[in-house]
Design an enzyme around this catalytic site. Structure first.
Site, PDB file in Angstrom:
ATOM      1  N   ARG A  52       3.813  -1.507  -0.740  1.00  0.00           N
ATOM      2  CA  ARG A  52       3.349  -1.975   0.567  1.00  0.00           C
ATOM      3  C   ARG A  52       3.794  -1.045   1.694  1.00  0.00           C
ATOM      4  O   ARG A  52       3.988  -1.474   2.833  1.00  0.00           O
ATOM      5  CB  ARG A  52       3.813  -3.405   0.835  1.00  0.00           C
ATOM      6  CG  ARG A  52       3.094  -4.415  -0.056  1.00  0.00           C
ATOM      7  CD  ARG A  52       3.548  -5.821   0.215  1.00  0.00           C
ATOM      8  NE  ARG A  52       2.783  -6.776  -0.582  1.00  0.00           N
ATOM      9  CZ  ARG A  52       3.154  -8.031  -0.832  1.00  0.00           C
ATOM     10  NH1 ARG A  52       4.276  -8.487  -0.337  1.00  0.00           N
ATOM     11  NH2 ARG A  52       2.405  -8.821  -1.561  1.00  0.00           N
ATOM     12  N   ARG A  65       1.682  -3.167   7.117  1.00  0.00           N
ATOM     13  CA  ARG A  65       2.703  -4.171   7.363  1.00  0.00           C
ATOM     14  C   ARG A  65       3.724  -3.781   8.415  1.00  0.00           C
ATOM     15  O   ARG A  65       3.700  -4.298   9.523  1.00  0.00           O
ATOM     16  CB  ARG A  65       3.385  -4.571   6.051  1.00  0.00           C
ATOM     17  CG  ARG A  65       2.436  -5.256   5.077  1.00  0.00           C
ATOM     18  CD  ARG A  65       3.073  -5.466   3.720  1.00  0.00           C
ATOM     19  NE  ARG A  65       4.136  -6.433   3.762  1.00  0.00           N
ATOM     20  CZ  ARG A  65       4.020  -7.699   3.383  1.00  0.00           C
ATOM     21  NH1 ARG A  65       2.869  -8.147   2.953  1.00  0.00           N
ATOM     22  NH2 ARG A  65       5.051  -8.509   3.423  1.00  0.00           N
ATOM     23  N   ARG A 110      -5.615  -2.063  12.477  1.00  0.00           N
ATOM     24  CA  ARG A 110      -6.123  -3.254  11.823  1.00  0.00           C
ATOM     25  C   ARG A 110      -6.464  -4.376  12.809  1.00  0.00           C
ATOM     26  O   ARG A 110      -6.983  -5.428  12.407  1.00  0.00           O
ATOM     27  CB  ARG A 110      -5.087  -3.794  10.826  1.00  0.00           C
ATOM     28  CG  ARG A 110      -5.141  -3.241   9.418  1.00  0.00           C
ATOM     29  CD  ARG A 110      -6.301  -3.744   8.577  1.00  0.00           C
ATOM     30  NE  ARG A 110      -6.585  -5.158   8.738  1.00  0.00           N
ATOM     31  CZ  ARG A 110      -5.914  -6.157   8.162  1.00  0.00           C
ATOM     32  NH1 ARG A 110      -4.897  -5.896   7.380  1.00  0.00           N
ATOM     33  NH2 ARG A 110      -6.271  -7.403   8.364  1.00  0.00           N
ATOM     34  N   ASP A 117      -6.375  -4.388  -1.920  1.00  0.00           N
ATOM     35  CA  ASP A 117      -5.795  -5.677  -2.251  1.00  0.00           C
ATOM     36  C   ASP A 117      -6.177  -6.003  -3.689  1.00  0.00           C
ATOM     37  O   ASP A 117      -7.260  -5.608  -4.158  1.00  0.00           O
ATOM     38  CB  ASP A 117      -6.302  -6.771  -1.309  1.00  0.00           C
ATOM     39  CG  ASP A 117      -5.530  -8.074  -1.478  1.00  0.00           C
ATOM     40  OD1 ASP A 117      -4.540  -8.271  -0.745  1.00  0.00           O
ATOM     41  OD2 ASP A 117      -5.899  -8.885  -2.350  1.00  0.00           O
ATOM     42  N   TYR A 134      -4.451 -16.806  -9.270  1.00  0.00           N
ATOM     43  CA  TYR A 134      -5.141 -17.026  -7.991  1.00  0.00           C
ATOM     44  C   TYR A 134      -6.443 -17.795  -8.201  1.00  0.00           C
ATOM     45  O   TYR A 134      -6.771 -18.718  -7.438  1.00  0.00           O
ATOM     46  CB  TYR A 134      -5.440 -15.690  -7.311  1.00  0.00           C
ATOM     47  CG  TYR A 134      -4.281 -15.116  -6.541  1.00  0.00           C
ATOM     48  CD1 TYR A 134      -3.732 -15.779  -5.453  1.00  0.00           C
ATOM     49  CD2 TYR A 134      -3.728 -13.887  -6.884  1.00  0.00           C
ATOM     50  CE1 TYR A 134      -2.672 -15.248  -4.734  1.00  0.00           C
ATOM     51  CE2 TYR A 134      -2.668 -13.343  -6.181  1.00  0.00           C
ATOM     52  CZ  TYR A 134      -2.140 -14.025  -5.105  1.00  0.00           C
ATOM     53  OH  TYR A 134      -1.091 -13.496  -4.407  1.00  0.00           O
TER      54      TYR A 134
END
Length: 365
Positions: free
Chosen positions: A43, A47, A56, A92, A167
């Site tokens: 990551r 972030r 973003r 992702d 998920y």
């Protein structure tokens, strides 16, 4: 397989001197001598970086993953800022399942949310195979990145079948994975059909990235630590093996990572990885004993330690570098992803410190 700096994949037996396949990162993955221990951070692309938050702004996560221009810029940002030894594709893990026809969204503050969770064989059948045309934006982004990264290798990645299945069955993130386990135990045939279909999707997604020019791939099994070793071997290992062994002829290192997987490290290595990622709970020398001498290790600074005073961070970095010497190859990383509140300057200092501590004479590198 080697990759030149124009994004064109070429297959041969030896790395091209000075190219990404001869980089410290790829050499460490292949358990070859390195000039220093290579560093990258899970990551790292996003972030914690203000430049990421700026680019973003007002762009949804899935949309940003489908725009090659944004993917390229975001992927390059930590390479410019930190001087890491590898870039990782900004994407992702649900991108390929969305391309396979699963209706979902990545909700800020929550994560992936599936419109219609998988419950039946008909739900599994609706997950269609994917090819390059289904994720052409990923292919384009990888080619753009390889052309700009030069000698810095690019890591491609995908979610492992178990984590993706969790998920889809839960409908979103879960702390207990109760619905996932109920399906595994109660309807094992349906479970294996779902995991097998997701393995096919994942393998195809990684092959697109490899053909576009990535120098390594990482398979994230974020939630595998929720399982016992026996359940992992029965319900997960065959499908992760299908992905990783399916890339055995691709010529790039394969990294396998999960969280809370200290008791699963040996089995995860058996799935076909060249490198096994280790979270912060297991010391690297202990992990190496469980994984065996035929695989490198990656890890494993606790992401929360980056909030401690620098002398504490330095002590822990020194410990991990020292313990990593027990492995036949070591890639320094965190034990999980960079937390959003992390000070980017600390990450830069960690990179510099690892390089300094691990520098080897030219005739040994």
């Amino acid at each position: 397989m080697t990759t030149d700096t124009t994004g064109t994949a070429a297959r041969d037996d030896e790395p091209r001197p000075g190219g990404p396949t001869d980089s410290p990162f790829v050499r460490a993955c292949r358990r070859r001598p390195v000039p220093h221990t290579p560093v990258w951070f899970m990551r790292q692309a996003g972030r914690s970086l203000p430049e990421y938050r700026e680019i973003r702004a007002n762009v949804a996560m899935l949309e940003s993953c489908r725009r090659p221009d944004l993917v390229t810029e975001i992927t390059l940002q930590p390479v410019r800022r930190h001087g890491v030894d590898a870039a990782i594709l900004f994407s992702d893990i649900v991108v390929p399942v969305a391309a396979a026809g699963v209706e979902l969204d990545i909700v800020p503050g929550t994560g992936p949310v599936v419109a219609e969770p998988v419950r039946t064989a008909a739900d599994v059948e609706r997950i269609r195979p994917i090819g390059r045309d289904d994720v052409d934006y990923v292919d384009e982004a990888v080619r753009m990145l390889v052309s700009q990264l030069g000698a810095t290798p690019l890591i491609g990645f995908a979610g492992a079948p178990f984590t993706l299945a969790s998920y889809l069955v839960e409908g979103g993130p879960s702390r207990t994975h109760a619905k996932t386990k109920a399906l595994m135990y109660g309807e094992p045939e349906l479970w294996h059909a779902l995991a097998g279909r997701l393995a096919e999707v994942t393998l195809a997604f990684l092959r697109v990235q490899i053909e576009a020019g990535v120098s390594a791939v990482q398979l994230f099994d974020s939630w595998a630590g929720a399982l016992s070793e026996a359940d992992y071997r029965r319900f997960v290992l065959p499908h992760s093996t299908a992905v990783l062994s399916g890339l055995a002829d691709a010529g790039v290192p394969r990294i396998h990572f999960g969280v809370g997987t200290g008791e699963l490290l040996g089995a995860m290595g058996e799935a076909g990885a060249d490198v096994v990622g280790v979270d912060w709970r297991t010391p690297l020398d202990v992990a190496t004993g469980r994984i065996g001498p035929d695989r490198a290790v990656q890890g494993n600074l606790d992401p929360c330690l980056l909030f401690a005073p620098w002398p504490v961070v330095e002590t822990e970095v020194r410990r991990i570098v020292a313990q990593g010497r027990a492995a036949p190859g070591h890639v320094f990383n965190l034990g999980h992803g960079v937390l959003p509140e992390t000070d980017p300057h600390v990450l830069t200092r960690v990179v510099e410190l690892v390089h300094e501590l691990s520098a080897r004479p030219a005739d040994q590198g």
